[in-house]
Design a protein around this motif. Structure first.
Motif, mmCIF file in Angstrom:
data_model
loop_
_atom_site.group_PDB
_atom_site.id
_atom_site.type_symbol
_atom_site.label_atom_id
_atom_site.label_comp_id
_atom_site.label_asym_id
_atom_site.label_seq_id
_atom_site.Cartn_x
_atom_site.Cartn_y
_atom_site.Cartn_z
ATOM 1 N N ALA A 23 0.891 -1.049 -0.221
ATOM 2 C CA ALA A 23 0.046 0.100 0.093
ATOM 3 C C ALA A 23 0.768 1.307 0.067
ATOM 4 O O ALA A 23 0.369 2.244 -0.363
ATOM 5 N N LYS A 24 1.896 1.069 0.393
ATOM 6 C CA LYS A 24 2.805 2.196 0.613
ATOM 7 C C LYS A 24 2.978 2.971 -0.891
ATOM 8 O O LYS A 24 3.270 4.236 -1.135
ATOM 9 N N LYS A 25 3.202 2.024 -1.847
ATOM 10 C CA LYS A 25 3.306 2.516 -3.249
ATOM 11 C C LYS A 25 2.290 3.174 -3.961
ATOM 12 O O LYS A 25 2.364 3.491 -4.881
ATOM 13 N N LEU A 26 1.050 3.323 -3.299
ATOM 14 C CA LEU A 26 -0.091 4.121 -3.756
ATOM 15 C C LEU A 26 -0.029 5.428 -3.257
ATOM 16 O O LEU A 26 -0.889 6.424 -3.735
ATOM 17 N N PRO A 30 -9.422 21.953 -1.083
ATOM 18 C CA PRO A 30 -8.319 23.150 -1.095
ATOM 19 C C PRO A 30 -7.074 22.559 -1.637
ATOM 20 O O PRO A 30 -6.324 23.317 -2.286
ATOM 21 N N ARG A 31 -6.804 21.183 -1.536
ATOM 22 C CA ARG A 31 -5.665 20.712 -2.237
ATOM 23 C C ARG A 31 -5.809 19.165 -2.879
ATOM 24 O O ARG A 31 -6.851 18.745 -2.463
ATOM 25 N N LYS A 32 -4.991 18.765 -3.541
ATOM 26 C CA LYS A 32 -5.338 17.479 -3.942
ATOM 27 C C LYS A 32 -5.323 16.400 -2.801
ATOM 28 O O LYS A 32 -4.267 16.312 -2.256
ATOM 29 N N PRO A 33 -6.218 15.639 -2.951
ATOM 30 C CA PRO A 33 -6.228 14.367 -1.920
ATOM 31 C C PRO A 33 -5.236 13.589 -2.142
ATOM 32 O O PRO A 33 -4.302 13.604 -3.239
ATOM 33 N N VAL A 34 -4.480 12.809 -1.163
ATOM 34 C CA VAL A 34 -3.512 12.086 -1.086
ATOM 35 C C VAL A 34 -3.822 10.615 -0.441
ATOM 36 O O VAL A 34 -4.885 10.533 0.215
ATOM 37 N N VAL A 35 -3.245 9.580 -0.753
ATOM 38 C CA VAL A 35 -3.304 8.292 -0.187
ATOM 39 C C VAL A 35 -2.275 8.227 0.767
ATOM 40 O O VAL A 35 -1.016 8.749 0.485
ATOM 41 N N THR A 36 -2.541 8.105 2.156
ATOM 42 C CA THR A 36 -1.577 7.698 3.268
ATOM 43 C C THR A 36 -1.701 6.767 4.062
ATOM 44 O O THR A 36 -2.941 6.293 4.625
ATOM 45 N N ARG A 37 -0.747 6.130 4.544
ATOM 46 C CA ARG A 37 -0.710 5.067 5.513
ATOM 47 C C ARG A 37 -0.607 5.740 6.749
ATOM 48 O O ARG A 37 -0.104 6.567 7.284
ATOM 49 N N VAL A 38 -1.807 5.199 7.685
ATOM 50 C CA VAL A 38 -1.766 5.702 9.187
ATOM 51 C C VAL A 38 -1.563 4.736 10.198
ATOM 52 O O VAL A 38 -1.813 3.502 9.816
ATOM 53 N N SER A 39 -1.605 5.202 11.338
ATOM 54 C CA SER A 39 -1.255 4.087 12.275
ATOM 55 C C SER A 39 -2.607 3.345 12.899
ATOM 56 O O SER A 39 -2.587 2.128 12.570
ATOM 57 N N ARG A 40 -3.816 4.186 12.979
ATOM 58 C CA ARG A 40 -4.808 3.375 13.680
ATOM 59 C C ARG A 40 -6.306 3.852 13.069
ATOM 60 O O ARG A 40 -6.477 5.012 12.750
ATOM 61 N N GLY A 41 -7.235 3.004 13.118
ATOM 62 C CA GLY A 41 -8.493 3.376 12.730
ATOM 63 C C GLY A 41 -9.703 2.669 13.803
ATOM 64 O O GLY A 41 -8.976 1.568 14.234
ATOM 65 N N THR A 69 -7.599 -2.310 4.921
ATOM 66 C CA THR A 69 -9.055 -1.614 4.700
ATOM 67 C C THR A 69 -8.388 -0.435 4.089
ATOM 68 O O THR A 69 -7.154 0.298 4.535
ATOM 69 N N ILE A 70 -9.298 0.053 3.236
ATOM 70 C CA ILE A 70 -8.932 1.280 2.351
ATOM 71 C C ILE A 70 -10.296 2.282 2.672
ATOM 72 O O ILE A 70 -11.210 1.948 2.188
ATOM 73 N N ARG A 71 -9.927 3.312 3.435
ATOM 74 C CA ARG A 71 -11.109 4.290 3.803
ATOM 75 C C ARG A 71 -10.758 5.637 3.346
ATOM 76 O O ARG A 71 -9.930 6.234 3.809
ATOM 77 N N ALA A 72 -11.652 6.144 2.752
ATOM 78 C CA ALA A 72 -11.430 7.596 2.282
ATOM 79 C C ALA A 72 -12.175 8.655 3.060
ATOM 80 O O ALA A 72 -13.340 8.024 3.526
ATOM 81 N N LEU A 73 -11.853 9.568 3.386
ATOM 82 C CA LEU A 73 -12.608 10.632 4.270
ATOM 83 C C LEU A 73 -13.333 11.348 3.895
ATOM 84 O O LEU A 73 -13.228 12.261 2.842
ATOM 85 N N SER A 74 -14.402 11.413 4.353
ATOM 86 C CA SER A 74 -15.513 12.056 3.793
ATOM 87 C C SER A 74 -16.084 13.509 4.555
ATOM 88 O O SER A 74 -16.678 14.356 4.007
#
Length: 348
Positions: free
Chosen positions: A232-235, A250-261, A306-311
């Motif tokens: 997933a880091k390659k995304l 305001p800016r282009k969205p990004v894909v980012t790995r995060v610690s916790r959900g 899991t891949i979750r986009a923020l709404s």
């Protein structure tokens, strides 16, 4: 008369055999089981689990998805399992519906019926991390169910043993939420206790497939598959959608790995609780399904991510507060774009 009774009994037995011959494995018909066997004979599939129809629609409409011509779908127990390919990967796509219960049941049904070698879950989520924005796609390394509580009686404090704690049923190791910290009072008034007192967060009881039946283990932070997380880091350089109609972020969205959900059967639209979850658990996405899928996959030793986009920023607090209605479709599309990109990396 006795002869007639015997004949009736024989007829009833034959009827039950006929009925039973069309019903195997619970309420799964023989014809459906034949279709499932045919799908399983084609080799292992990647399971794709989606919470709702509007989150699934961009995937089904994606040029990357091609339905299976022989069996485009199989219906079992109120669930529709869609067969096809995403890029080079054979996939089975299934919609869970809202909540931890539906997500858990659907995941177990998928793993029990079909030959699956991994699970990818995608959708949208509320955001607890003010450093990110609507449209960003988050991929957490750990998931927890934040809705399993031991609610402490009024008058007891943090040093008092919880009910059934001595039996090993509950624990104070994860921490608690003190409602009195969120009372309304002026600068000149003194803080007072709240009769809601404290809730203590609890781990889930799990029974791994390689464990001893009926001997429980506990899990709170469940890790995603290590290999999947590395892929997933390659995304992180993936181009994502920024505008919906004439409304742009305001800016282009990004894909980012995060610690916790975290997940629970709670739609969080409250700033105070969102800030608590972020400060207490360092969580970013907040949803109602991912942790259930994580727990089932963890018990079944099935690789998942899991891949979750923020709404929206849960509970408000920014210029883009409470705009989930506006940006939900954009977030859903970004989640699918990240999913398709991930599958392409996993199955080049």
């Amino acid at each position: 008369m006795k002869r007639l009774c015997r004949m009736e009994m024989v007829a009833l037995a034959v009827l039950l055999v006929v009925i039973g011959s069309n019903r195997v494995n619970g309420l799964v018909s023989e014809d459906t089981m034949k279709k499932i066997k045919s799908i399983n004979d084609e080799g292992p599939h990647l399971g794709i689990i989606v919470p709702n129809a509007f989150e699934m629609k961009p995937l089904l409409e994606s040029p990357s998805f091609v339905a299976n011509h022989s069996f485009p779908y199989i219906d079992v127990s109120g669930k529709r399992f869609r067969m096809g390919k995403v890029g080079e990967a054979k996939v089975i796509i299934v919609l869970t519906g809202l909540s931890m219960l539906n997500a858990g049941i659907t995941t177990q049904l998928l793993l029990s019926l079909f030959r699956v070698n991994g699970i990818v879950h995608h959708g949208i989520a509320g955001n607890a991390n003010p450093q990110l924005q609507i449209g960003d796609v988050t991929i957490p390394q750990y998931w927890a169910h934040s809705g399993l509580w031991n609610w402490q009686r009024n008058g007891d404090g943090p040093n008092d043993t919880l009910a059934l704690e001595s039996n090993g049923d509950y624990t104070r190791s994860i921490g608690y939420l003190r409602f009195a910290n969120y009372n309304n009072y002026t600068a000149n008034s003194k803080p007072v206790d709240n009769i809601l007192n404290n809730v203590w967060y609890q781990p889930e009881e799990i029974f791994p497939v390689n464990g001893i039946p009926e001997v429980r283990q506990h899990a709170f932070w469940v890790p995603v598959d290590h290999h999947y997380f590395q892929v997933a880091k390659k995304l992180e350089n993936l181009e994502l959608k920024r505008c919906i109609n004439s409304t742009c972020l305001p800016r282009k969205p990004v894909v980012t790995r995060v610690s916790r959900g975290v997940s629970a059967n709670v739609f969080v639209d409250n700033r105070a609780y969102r800030e608590f979850l972020y400060s207490k658990f360092n969580t970013t996405p907040i949803d109602m399904e991912s942790a259930a899928i994580a727990l089932v996959c963890h018990q079944q030793q099935m690789p998942f991510i899991t891949i979750r986009a923020l709404s929206d920023l849960a509970g408000g607090g920014s210029a883009l507060s409470n705009e989930a209605d506006t940006f939900a479709s954009l977030a859903a599309q970004n989640a699918v774009d990240a999913l398709v990109g991930f599958v392409a990396l996993l199955f080049p």
